[in-house]
Design an enzyme around this catalytic site. Structure first.
Site, PDB file in Angstrom:
ATOM      1  CG  ASP A 163      -2.276   0.658   0.950  1.00 39.48           C
ATOM      2  OD1 ASP A 163      -2.257   1.874   0.714  1.00 39.48           O
ATOM      3  OD2 ASP A 163      -3.319  -0.014   0.983  1.00 39.48           O
ATOM      4  CG  HIS A 212      -5.491   3.473   0.833  1.00 36.15           C
ATOM      5  ND1 HIS A 212      -5.113   2.154   0.715  1.00 36.15           N
ATOM      6  CD2 HIS A 212      -6.778   3.522   0.445  1.00 36.15           C
ATOM      7  CE1 HIS A 212      -6.129   1.440   0.268  1.00 36.15           C
ATOM      8  NE2 HIS A 212      -7.154   2.249   0.093  1.00 36.15           N
ATOM      9  CB  SER A 537      -9.601   0.250   0.324  1.00 37.37           C
ATOM     10  OG  SER A 537      -9.172   0.492  -0.977  1.00 37.37           O
TER      11      SER A 537
END
Length: 890
Positions: A163, A212, A537
């Site tokens: 990520d 994220h 996600s």
């Protein structure tokens, strides 16, 4: 939650413009001009490869891994790149080639985000008897709470997160990096300034500057914190593999390297909430992840957030064989993080606490004013939507309390401001709280929202003649309250944003799902420390945590087994269109096996495999499939086998070659399923194989490619209730048009809407060879022809030939080959394309590095049909653009 043993009684009672792969811009999945990934033959001599490529380009990445050896090359001359790459592919040492594609950083919906630099402490703690029990709603929905209550935390399992990195200094994520820390291993493969299009500058520090990855990491393994939640598997150790810079995108060569690095670093589970539309298992990144799974390492990947597109929009690398694609379900509770403020009634000294969420603008500092409401009706549907009466007092000294509904927030704020209001407070008309923006309204200094319950309490006080004075907090004290109220509208339903499968070759995707809508987790300290986000996600790392818990219970990480256990015990859900439930199960291409039930999977004694059954389309119809039941318990169990159909969804719009958008039209017909045995007794330690023989539904419009699906239900006398999803398609994928005859046109590079130009429009281009790539095109004031084509369905191979037509602009001989083309557009052919609109601005360059002479042309596109044979002309669809001209500046 619907158990299939109960579904029978329930049933007794009861063309989209899609922007997909883009070349030369940063929408969707971008192909990086002139860049290719090459895979080497094992143990081959690579001297010729590097001697050929070093003169014409530079190495982006080298892959010296057990499961992938090769390199990605950026050719200097983008116009000749296809020709050069093809010649490199002919070398004995090279066995495969793919273009480098760039994937955007995931953009989940942000429902709430903390204030940077602020330390948060929730004022609403669990009660004393809840101090051990896990009451976090995503955990309750998936039975993680039950495993945690039994003491399982995923201890000893190494989970790699591919990520944007992890803010490992976050107190809830261990506070450090390395041995003895929660984030124990990993690396930064790219550096802060990497965008996907420039050179990567790797280092050893996978610190997150985007956000994220930190949110994902907290969902897996957050430790105890001031916001009163933990990750699903807080006993694991995390690996952080950073593949994004602070902004921008990531190349699939970087992603291939990250997955292989994590695998060789000993990761037990690898998770990535990244992807882009594809639907093909042969794409380079998907192939890589599949190989890792085959070596015994489960890989969980996000199914994607393009549910509005409809069927056949599986994301890569989730589309890979054996890769676990994860769908999203909406949280059963709506989570809101609210600033703690206070109010008094009739000037009493008692101060009552309440929570609110600031809107925009949010200048609440020092505001202490009485409430005033335009209506005392707590069921009014159009509160504040009309001009206020002439006798309305000047509202500048009040906070105006308005019920949400009907008109826009801006309209409500405008009417209040016309009466002098500077501050407005909206109370919601449904569970939870959302931020809103009324900054376009002059004189409004601050806006906020409270829950329906709080709004009704205030309205009743005002109606009784009480004076309610509100003392607002601007959030600077860090005191917040976590409001979790039942999500009565969509709680437990499939998130409408979750992407649908299956793949173009009819592999079942997704496998199953977990809560991804409205999830509280960690966030980088510089971005507020905590946030509530929504997306697949968020479902994907929860699934990785669940894999870790199950592996601790059962003592194995075998991917096929864990996936089968979760699939068999998942709860299929009814279809929900975002407004209400239907009376049929959501199709398998949307939910896979359903909402996972981790405790049932972890402790199952009846093993059911495989995890799904595909019977393909009519052309490739598989007449029977088998599944196996194994009884690992100590007593004999009798099973009854039946099936429950799900909704049959049409892929295409009626009388059209184009895909329908969500919610697709459904047919009432379902398949008929026969079994070799409908009742079977399995002795302890024994197994039985059952044959499944489907009869596709009749009465369907086969040309619309209806996908039928459902669940084989297996109910045992031991109380077990298992299921296995199946799907098939009535109609011919191979016989369906992937490229319409009129679905290619020419636009102007300056036209954001990409509308067609008039026939015979002529473009004057810069001197041949002076424009190298899309960045050069974007940096000039010249208007280029933008070549646009629309794929009705996916294609594994798309060509674009430049064909001359008679013209008085001809400045030389065309040297036209036998197929009538002067060459193929640079960076074609395109491989493994999804459906939808595609475009590339063109400076005249051809795939062999030459330039089309000035003249009049058409671009002739050819797209290979699904299951097509490249050698058969009839297997290609063709579309021609209108005629346009090019000349070159002197």
């Amino acid at each position: 939650m619907v158990r299939l043993s109960l579904v029978a009684s329930l049933f007794a009672a009861v063309a989209s413009a899609v922007t997909v792969e883009q070349i030369g811009n940063k929408k969707g999945t971008t192909r990086l001009p002139g860049a290719y990934i090459f895979e080497f033959e094992d143990d081959s001599d690579h001297t010729d490869f590097y001697s050929k490529t070093s003169a014409d380009g530079k190495t982006r990445m080298e892959f010296d891994y057990k499961l992938f050896k090769g390199a990605s090359i950026q050719f200097n001359d983008h116009e000749r790149a296809e020709d050069l790459a093809s010649k490199v592919l002919e070398l004995p040492a090279v066995k495969g080639m793919w273009p480098v594609k760039v994937y955007g950083i995931p953009e989940p919906r942000i429902d709430w985000q903390g204030t940077p630099g602020q330390e948060y402490a929730t004022m609403k703690k669990r009660s004393a008897y809840e101090t051990v029990k896990d009451v976090f709603s995503p955990h309750v929905m998936t039975q993680v709470d039950k495993l945690r209550e039994e003491g399982y935390t995923g201890k000893g399992v190494k989970v790699a997160v591919i990520d944007s990195g992890i803010d490992y200094k976050h107190s809830a994520l261990g506070g450090c990096f390395g041995d003895g820390c929660l984030v124990t291993f990993g690396t930064d493969l790219v550096g802060d300034d990497y965008t996907g299009y420039n050179e990567a500058n790797p280092d050893d520090d996978p610190m997150d500057c985007q956000g994220h990855g930190t949110h994902v990491a907290g969902i897996i393994a957050a430790q105890e914190n001031s916001m009163d939640f933990t990750g699903a598997a807080p006993g694991v150790t995390l690996g952080a593999y950073r593949v994004f810079g602070c902004t921008g995108e990531a190349g699939n060569d970087i992603l291939i390297a990250a997955f292989n690095k994590a695998y060789e670093d000993g990761a037990d589970i690898i998770s990535a909430s990244i992807g882009g539309p594809s639907g093909w298992s042969e794409e380079a990144w998907a192939v890589t992840v599949s190989r890792i799974v085959e070596q015994g390492v489960p890989c969980t990947l996000a199914a994607g957030n393009s549910g509005d597109v409809g069927m056949f929009y599986a994301s890569t690398a989730a589309s890979g064989k054996s890769v676990t694609a994860v769908a999203s379900f909406d949280n059963a509770e709506t989570v809101s993080i609210l600033n703690v403020s206070h109010y008094t009634v009739n000037n009493a000294t008692t101060r009552y606490e309440f929570g609110s969420q600031a809107g925009t603008p949010d200048a609440w500092t020092g505001v202490k004013l009485p409430l005033w409401a335009p209506s005392y009706d707590t069921n009014v549907t159009d509160g504040g939507c009309d001009e206020y009466p002439a006798n309305t007092p000047n509202l500048s000294g009040y906070i105006v309390l308005i019920r949400r509904g009907t008109c826009t927030f801006v309209e409500k704020a405008t009417h209040a401001a016309d009466a002098g209001a500077k501050y407005i407070m909206v109370y919601n008309d449904e569970a939870g709280i959302i931020p809103y923006d009324v900054s376009p309204v002059e004189n409004i200094k601050a806006a906020a929202m409270v829950t329906p319950e709080q709004g009704k309490k205030w309205i009743n006080l005002l109606k009784a003649g009480s004076k309610v004075v509100v003392e607002m907090s601007d959030g600077s004290d860090g005191k917040v309250t976590v409001e979790q109220v039942p999500n009565d509208l969509t709680g437990g339903a499939l998130s409408t944003f979750t992407s649908w499968g299956p793949t173009w070759e009819m592999d079942s995707k997704p496998q199953f799902g977990a809560p991804g809508g409205g999830i509280l987790s960690t966030y980088p300290r510089s971005l507020g420390s905590y946030a509530v986000l929504s997306g697949t996600s968020m479902a994907t790392p929860l699934m990785a945590g669940i894999f870790a818990l199950i592996s601790e219970v059962r003592g194995t990480l075998e991917p096929e087994l864990i996936e089968s256990l979760l699939s068999a015990s998942s709860n299929p859900q009814l279809f929900h269109d975002g407004f209400s439930y239907s009376e049929f199960l959501a199709p398998v291409p949307q939910q896979g096996a359903g909402l996972v039930q981790a405790h049932d999977a972890a402790h199952a004694t009846i093993l059911l495999c495989p995890s799904s059954l595909s019977f393909n389309d009519t052309d490739n119809f598989v007449e029977s499939r088998n599944f196996t039941l194994k009884n690992t318990g100590k007593t004999d169990v009798e099973f009854e086998i039946s099936h429950v159909p799900a909704g049959t969804a049409y892929t295409l719009v009626e009388d059209s070659i184009y895909p329908d958008s969500f919610p697709n039209e459904f047919a009432s017909e379902g398949a008929t399923i026969r079994f070799s045995e409908s009742k079977v007794t399995i002795s302890a330690g024994k197994s039985v194989t059952i044959e499944v023989l489907p009869t596709p539904p009749t009465g369907l419009q086969a040309e619309r490619l209806p996908v039928w699906s459902g669940y084989v239900a297996i109910n045992g006398t031991d109380g077990s209730s298992l299921s296995i999803p199946y799907l098939g398609l009535t109609g011919s994928l191979h016989g369906s048009t992937v490229l319409g005859s009129a679905d290619a046109w020419v636009s102007q590079s300056t036209d954001e809407k990409l509308l067609p130009v008039a026939e015979n429009t002529t473009f004057t281009l810069p001197k041949a060879g002076t424009v190298q790539d899309q960045e050069d095109i974007n940096s000039t004031s010249t208007t280029f022809p933008t070549l646009v084509w629309f794929l009705a369905l996916g294609s594994s191979n798309v060509h674009a030939d430049v064909v001359p037509v008679k013209s008085n602009l001809t400045t030389g001989n065309y040297n036209v080959p036998s197929n009538g083309s002067v060459g193929q557009v640079a960076d074609f052919p395109l491989m493994w394309s999804s459906m939808g609109q595609n475009s590339v601005s063109w400076a005249g360059e051809l795939a062999d590095g030459s330039y089309a002479p000035a003249g009049m042309y058409k671009i002739v596109y050819r797209a290979l049909r699904i299951f097509g044979d490249e050698k058969k002309t009839s297997d290609w669809d063709k579309s021609e653009s209108l005629t346009f001209g090019i000349t070159y500046a002197k």
